[in-house]
Write an enzyme that holds these catalytic residues in place. Structure first.
Site, PDB file in Angstrom:
ATOM      1  N   HIS A  19       0.739  -4.817 -14.930  1.00 54.03           N
ATOM      2  CA  HIS A  19       0.924  -5.041 -13.491  1.00 54.03           C
ATOM      3  C   HIS A  19       1.042  -6.528 -13.162  1.00 54.03           C
ATOM      4  O   HIS A  19       1.446  -6.886 -12.052  1.00 54.03           O
ATOM      5  CB  HIS A  19      -0.274  -4.438 -12.748  1.00 54.03           C
ATOM      6  CG  HIS A  19       0.072  -3.706 -11.486  1.00 54.03           C
ATOM      7  ND1 HIS A  19       1.347  -3.301 -11.142  1.00 54.03           N
ATOM      8  CD2 HIS A  19      -0.726  -3.297 -10.451  1.00 54.03           C
ATOM      9  CE1 HIS A  19       1.322  -2.674  -9.971  1.00 54.03           C
ATOM     10  NE2 HIS A  19       0.084  -2.670  -9.534  1.00 54.03           N
ATOM     11  N   PHE A  64      -5.522  -9.595  -4.410  1.00 56.98           N
ATOM     12  CA  PHE A  64      -5.329  -8.313  -5.087  1.00 56.98           C
ATOM     13  C   PHE A  64      -4.020  -7.708  -4.588  1.00 56.98           C
ATOM     14  O   PHE A  64      -3.538  -7.970  -3.496  1.00 56.98           O
ATOM     15  CB  PHE A  64      -6.515  -7.359  -4.932  1.00 56.98           C
ATOM     16  CG  PHE A  64      -7.678  -7.768  -5.791  1.00 56.98           C
ATOM     17  CD1 PHE A  64      -7.732  -7.433  -7.138  1.00 56.98           C
ATOM     18  CD2 PHE A  64      -8.704  -8.541  -5.262  1.00 56.98           C
ATOM     19  CE1 PHE A  64      -8.782  -7.841  -7.943  1.00 56.98           C
ATOM     20  CE2 PHE A  64      -9.762  -8.951  -6.057  1.00 56.98           C
ATOM     21  CZ  PHE A  64      -9.799  -8.599  -7.405  1.00 56.98           C
TER      22      PHE A  64
END
Length: 210
Positions: A19, A64
Site C-alpha cells: 500500500h 493515514f
C-alpha cells in the site's frame, strides 16, 4: 508548480507495505532529483524539487491513508495549485505487478486514499497507477496491501520506483504518454514485462512440479 503526492501509511510498521509504493516512488523522486529535505507541513512531509524546468512540491500525507485528502487539500490551497496540476502516485490492484499507467480523473476502484482526495478536493487530478497485482480473492485484499512486498518482489519495486523517478520531469511537464512509455521501456529492458504476483508464481511452481 505541480503537487506530486505519494500515498501510503506513516511509520516503520507500514514502510515496505504494498500500500506504500506511492511513498516509495516519491522518496525515489526526491533522491534522484536532489530535493530539499522533507519537512513536516500540511499534515504530512513536504519537500521542494525541480523536475526539469518545473518546480514541484513532493508530499507524503501522514494522516493515514483514509484521510489523505486533508493533507492534499491543505497543500493545494496553500500553494493555490489547480487540481489539474495535482499528481497522485498510488498502488493499483487492477494492474499487473511492475506496470504503470497514468490517467486523469476516473473512479477510485475502492482505494481509500483516492476516495478521500476526491471527496475533499475533487476528481480531476492525475493518477499514476503503480501496479501491484491482485491476490486473486477479494477477501484477501486487505491483508495483501497491508503486507510487505515479498523478497522476490523487491527488485521490480526498486526498478519501477527508479524508472518513475528518472522520467518524472516528463510527468511534471504534462507529457503523460511519453512518461508512461519511457517507464514501460525501462521496465521491459530489465525483464519486468510479465511479472507474476506471489500467488500466481506459487501456482505456476506447483503446476511445474506436477
Amino acid at each position: 508548480m505541480r503537487l506530486i503526492v505519494g500515498l501510503g501509511n506513516p511509520g516503520q510498521r507500514y514502510a515496505r507495505n504494498r500500500h506504500n509504493i506511492g511513498f516509495m516512488a516519491v522518496d525515489e523522486i526526491a533522491r534522484v532529483h536532489r530535493a530539499a529535505p522533507f519537512r513536516r507541513r500540511f499534515q504530512g512531509e513536504a519537500a521542494e524539487v525541480m523536475l526539469g524546468s518545473e518546480r514541484a512540491i513532493l508530499l507524503k500525507p501522514q494522516t493515514f491513508m483514509n484521510e489523505s485528502g486533508r493533507s492534499v487539500g491543505e497543500a493545494q490551497r496553500f500553494f493555490k495549485i489547480p487540481l489539474s496540476d495535482v499528481i497522485v502516485l498510488h498502488d493499483e490492484l487492477d494492474l499487473a505487478p511492475a506496470k504503470l499507467r497514468v490517467k486523469l480523473g476516473g473512479g477510485n476502484a475502492g482505494h481509500n486514499g483516492l476516495r478521500s482526495i476526491t471527496a475533499l478536493c475533487g476528481n480531476d487530478y492525475r493518477r499514476v497507477r503503480l501496479g501491484i497485482g491482485h491476490p486473486g480473492d477479494k477477501a484477501l485484499v486487505h491483508a495483501y496491501v497491508l503486507n510487505d512486498f515479498a523478497k522476490s518482489e523487491e527488485p521490480w519495486v526498486e526498478d519501477l520506483c527508479r524508472a518513475t523517478a528518472d522520467h518524472a520531469p516528463l510527468l511534471a511537464a504534462g507529457e503523460d504518454a511519453s512518461f508512461q512509455n519511457k517507464v514501460h521501456l525501462a521496465m521491459a529492458g530489465r525483464g519486468w514485462d510479465a511479472v507474476k504476483t506471489p500467488a500466481e508464481a506459487g501456482k505456476a511452481k506447483a503446476r511445474d512440479a506436477n
